[in-house]
Design a protein around this motif. Sequence first.
Motif, PDB file in Angstrom:
ATOM      1  N   TRP A 187       8.546   0.959   6.067  1.00 30.51           N
ATOM      2  CA  TRP A 187       8.981   2.188   5.401  1.00 30.51           C
ATOM      3  C   TRP A 187       8.193   2.335   4.104  1.00 30.51           C
ATOM      4  O   TRP A 187       8.040   1.374   3.344  1.00 30.51           O
ATOM      5  N   ILE A 188       7.701   3.541   3.888  1.00 28.75           N
ATOM      6  CA  ILE A 188       6.873   3.849   2.729  1.00 28.75           C
ATOM      7  C   ILE A 188       7.552   4.965   1.929  1.00 28.75           C
ATOM      8  O   ILE A 188       8.131   5.898   2.505  1.00 28.75           O
ATOM      9  N   GLY A 189       7.433   4.910   0.596  1.00 29.57           N
ATOM     10  CA  GLY A 189       8.025   5.948  -0.241  1.00 29.57           C
ATOM     11  C   GLY A 189       9.503   5.715  -0.477  1.00 29.57           C
ATOM     12  O   GLY A 189      10.050   4.643  -0.198  1.00 29.57           O
ATOM     13  N   ALA A 196      12.537   9.103  -9.119  1.00 40.39           N
ATOM     14  CA  ALA A 196      11.240   9.211  -8.446  1.00 40.39           C
ATOM     15  C   ALA A 196      10.710  10.638  -8.501  1.00 40.39           C
ATOM     16  O   ALA A 196      11.466  11.609  -8.398  1.00 40.39           O
ATOM     17  N   TYR A 197       9.383  10.754  -8.616  1.00 38.28           N
ATOM     18  CA  TYR A 197       8.734  12.065  -8.570  1.00 38.28           C
ATOM     19  C   TYR A 197       8.645  12.560  -7.124  1.00 38.28           C
ATOM     20  O   TYR A 197       8.740  11.779  -6.164  1.00 38.28           O
ATOM     21  N   ASP A 198       8.405  13.866  -6.987  1.00 36.45           N
ATOM     22  CA  ASP A 198       8.392  14.447  -5.648  1.00 36.45           C
ATOM     23  C   ASP A 198       7.320  13.838  -4.756  1.00 36.45           C
ATOM     24  O   ASP A 198       7.492  13.721  -3.541  1.00 36.45           O
ATOM     25  N   ASN A 199       6.180  13.406  -5.329  1.00 38.51           N
ATOM     26  CA  ASN A 199       5.114  12.868  -4.475  1.00 38.51           C
ATOM     27  C   ASN A 199       5.450  11.500  -3.902  1.00 38.51           C
ATOM     28  O   ASN A 199       4.743  11.017  -3.014  1.00 38.51           O
ATOM     29  N   GLU A 200       6.527  10.857  -4.380  1.00 40.05           N
ATOM     30  CA  GLU A 200       6.966   9.582  -3.828  1.00 40.05           C
ATOM     31  C   GLU A 200       7.899   9.779  -2.631  1.00 40.05           C
ATOM     32  O   GLU A 200       8.250   8.799  -1.958  1.00 40.05           O
ATOM     33  N   ARG A 201       8.304  10.997  -2.373  1.00 43.92           N
ATOM     34  CA  ARG A 201       9.274  11.304  -1.324  1.00 43.92           C
ATOM     35  C   ARG A 201       8.602  12.083  -0.195  1.00 43.92           C
ATOM     36  O   ARG A 201       7.570  12.733  -0.417  1.00 43.92           O
ATOM     37  N   PRO A 202       9.239  12.078   0.995  1.00 46.00           N
ATOM     38  CA  PRO A 202      10.419  11.307   1.388  1.00 46.00           C
ATOM     39  C   PRO A 202      10.048   9.916   1.896  1.00 46.00           C
ATOM     40  O   PRO A 202       8.890   9.651   2.237  1.00 46.00           O
ATOM     41  N   TRP A 306      -1.167  -1.181   0.485  1.00 42.72           N
ATOM     42  CA  TRP A 306      -0.816  -1.699  -0.840  1.00 42.72           C
ATOM     43  C   TRP A 306       0.707  -1.726  -1.006  1.00 42.72           C
ATOM     44  O   TRP A 306       1.277  -2.749  -1.431  1.00 42.72           O
ATOM     45  N   GLU A 307       1.367  -0.624  -0.667  1.00 43.07           N
ATOM     46  CA  GLU A 307       2.816  -0.562  -0.866  1.00 43.07           C
ATOM     47  C   GLU A 307       3.545  -1.543   0.044  1.00 43.07           C
ATOM     48  O   GLU A 307       4.531  -2.168  -0.366  1.00 43.07           O
ATOM     49  N   ALA A 308       3.076  -1.684   1.283  1.00 41.22           N
ATOM     50  CA  ALA A 308       3.698  -2.652   2.182  1.00 41.22           C
ATOM     51  C   ALA A 308       3.554  -4.065   1.629  1.00 41.22           C
ATOM     52  O   ALA A 308       4.507  -4.859   1.660  1.00 41.22           O
ATOM     53  N   ALA A 309       2.380  -4.390   1.085  1.00 41.81           N
ATOM     54  CA  ALA A 309       2.170  -5.722   0.528  1.00 41.81           C
ATOM     55  C   ALA A 309       3.007  -5.956  -0.718  1.00 41.81           C
ATOM     56  O   ALA A 309       3.382  -7.093  -1.019  1.00 41.81           O
ATOM     57  N   ALA A 310       3.309  -4.881  -1.454  1.00 42.60           N
ATOM     58  CA  ALA A 310       4.093  -5.006  -2.683  1.00 42.60           C
ATOM     59  C   ALA A 310       5.583  -5.026  -2.420  1.00 42.60           C
ATOM     60  O   ALA A 310       6.342  -5.666  -3.159  1.00 42.60           O
ATOM     61  N   SER A 311       6.030  -4.315  -1.377  1.00 42.67           N
ATOM     62  CA  SER A 311       7.471  -4.042  -1.266  1.00 42.67           C
ATOM     63  C   SER A 311       8.129  -4.558  -0.003  1.00 42.67           C
ATOM     64  O   SER A 311       9.349  -4.744   0.021  1.00 42.67           O
ATOM     65  N   TRP A 312       7.366  -4.779   1.057  1.00 40.36           N
ATOM     66  CA  TRP A 312       7.987  -5.008   2.358  1.00 40.36           C
ATOM     67  C   TRP A 312       8.107  -6.499   2.644  1.00 40.36           C
ATOM     68  O   TRP A 312       7.156  -7.259   2.464  1.00 40.36           O
ATOM     69  N   ASP A 313       9.288  -6.886   3.104  1.00 37.72           N
ATOM     70  CA  ASP A 313       9.528  -8.264   3.506  1.00 37.72           C
ATOM     71  C   ASP A 313       9.491  -8.334   5.023  1.00 37.72           C
ATOM     72  O   ASP A 313      10.453  -7.927   5.694  1.00 37.72           O
ATOM     73  N   PRO A 314       8.398  -8.801   5.614  1.00 37.40           N
ATOM     74  CA  PRO A 314       8.304  -8.807   7.080  1.00 37.40           C
ATOM     75  C   PRO A 314       9.368  -9.676   7.743  1.00 37.40           C
ATOM     76  O   PRO A 314       9.756  -9.413   8.885  1.00 37.40           O
ATOM     77  N   ALA A 315       9.848 -10.688   7.032  1.00 34.80           N
ATOM     78  CA  ALA A 315      10.839 -11.590   7.629  1.00 34.80           C
ATOM     79  C   ALA A 315      12.187 -10.923   7.809  1.00 34.80           C
ATOM     80  O   ALA A 315      12.909 -11.195   8.775  1.00 34.80           O
ATOM     81  N   THR A 316      12.559 -10.034   6.875  1.00 33.62           N
ATOM     82  CA  THR A 316      13.889  -9.411   6.925  1.00 33.62           C
ATOM     83  C   THR A 316      13.831  -7.918   7.231  1.00 33.62           C
ATOM     84  O   THR A 316      14.871  -7.303   7.469  1.00 33.62           O
TER      85      THR A 316
END
Length: 436
Positions: A187-189, A196-202, A306-316
Amino acid sequence: MTQDTLVPAPVERIAGMLAEARERTLLLIAPLSEVELRTQYNPLMGPILWDLGHIAHFEELWLLRNLEGPVEFGEMPGMFNPFEHPRRVRGELRLPSLAGTLEILADTRRRVLDRLPLLNPDSGDPLLRDGYVFRMVAQHEYQHDETILQALQLKGGEPYRAPRGWNVPEPHWTPGGMVRFPGGEVWIGTSDRSAAYDNERPRHPMTLPPFEIDVTPVTNGAYLEFVEAGGYVERRWWSDAGWAWVRETGAQAPLFWERAGGEWRVRTMDRVAPPDPRRPVCHVCWHEAEAFARWAGKRLPTEAEWEAAASWDPATGTQRLYPWGDEPPTREHANLDQLAFETAPVGAYPRNLSPLGCYGMIGDVWEWTASDFVGYPGFEVFPYPEYSQVFFGSEYRVLRGGSWATRPGAVRNTFRNWDYPIRRQIFSGFRCAADA
């Protein structure tokens, strides 16, 4: 994780947030004379006095005028409209005096605080819901504080006497190498409407193929190898646009690097020193980042990678608001909030680690990505098109993660910055990626 909406902010918290933003603005300009504030040192950045007037104008527009009825303007016409008066011409404007500008700032704030207790957050106005418009105005001032620091880094004459508030810590360990993202749906954004600003959504799903990404931003030491290997004279590392930029500018190294007596030295505000090989390289444009990546046998990450590497936990299968979790940034988490006035050695903030194992994705330097700045699927303008939508297109590249000059309230894993690929007055660096 679902990114929870912040609870509605009480009057006292809103007033405190606005006061804290203003306190920092005034601290940054305190060492400067009116002549220095009025001087335009570079066409890339306007006079700082213009930024101060614009901050007041923006607050008056959004916390007074636009809360009285339908939103008429995103940027009020006049001297402080950035579209009517782009940066290169702001030095020609008949700006008010410093005393007059400070009085406008103070008077606007007095009127906002007088009106604040009368506002009804349950009125149905989406600007008021969850305190959004107040956070927007505070973030706007935070962002102009960073713009002011960009102008001060370009300042001619006597260097800016940076009011340093603390020193960056020494590294606890030295991470390195690359880590592998296994691929799959992420999931991104965000769907947050409180900050959050509009460009971060949805918030939206994306399927990413496996990739590898650097554990750390590229350091001065690594970039110096590129420089000394003839990176700026070897045509093969550069795109056509990048090579045209090199030939036009005569660039031989990052901005603010100068060779003296056979050795490189770097200026950061009022300090000059050899480039610390442990710190992220700063003040490079997108073309330089792309050329280095090609030289290293890698590429720049897309912003989704970049965002997946910063925010996403593949294990959970969960998404974090910051690399370390959902806890807002502090001085223990990352090199943010300006008052160190420099990047930190890699490894100085051991908590600044994403679930994937990437270090330093928030703070130190904005990181260039390979992506154009475009709206996400289902993008909706809110509350005005001049913040994001008018910039969508292939002219701009996306940067992520914030820098040492970014206030904590103006950065998160989903925050999107953008600029022209030739720009390097921003506090910008990068990390590389590769196909797995």
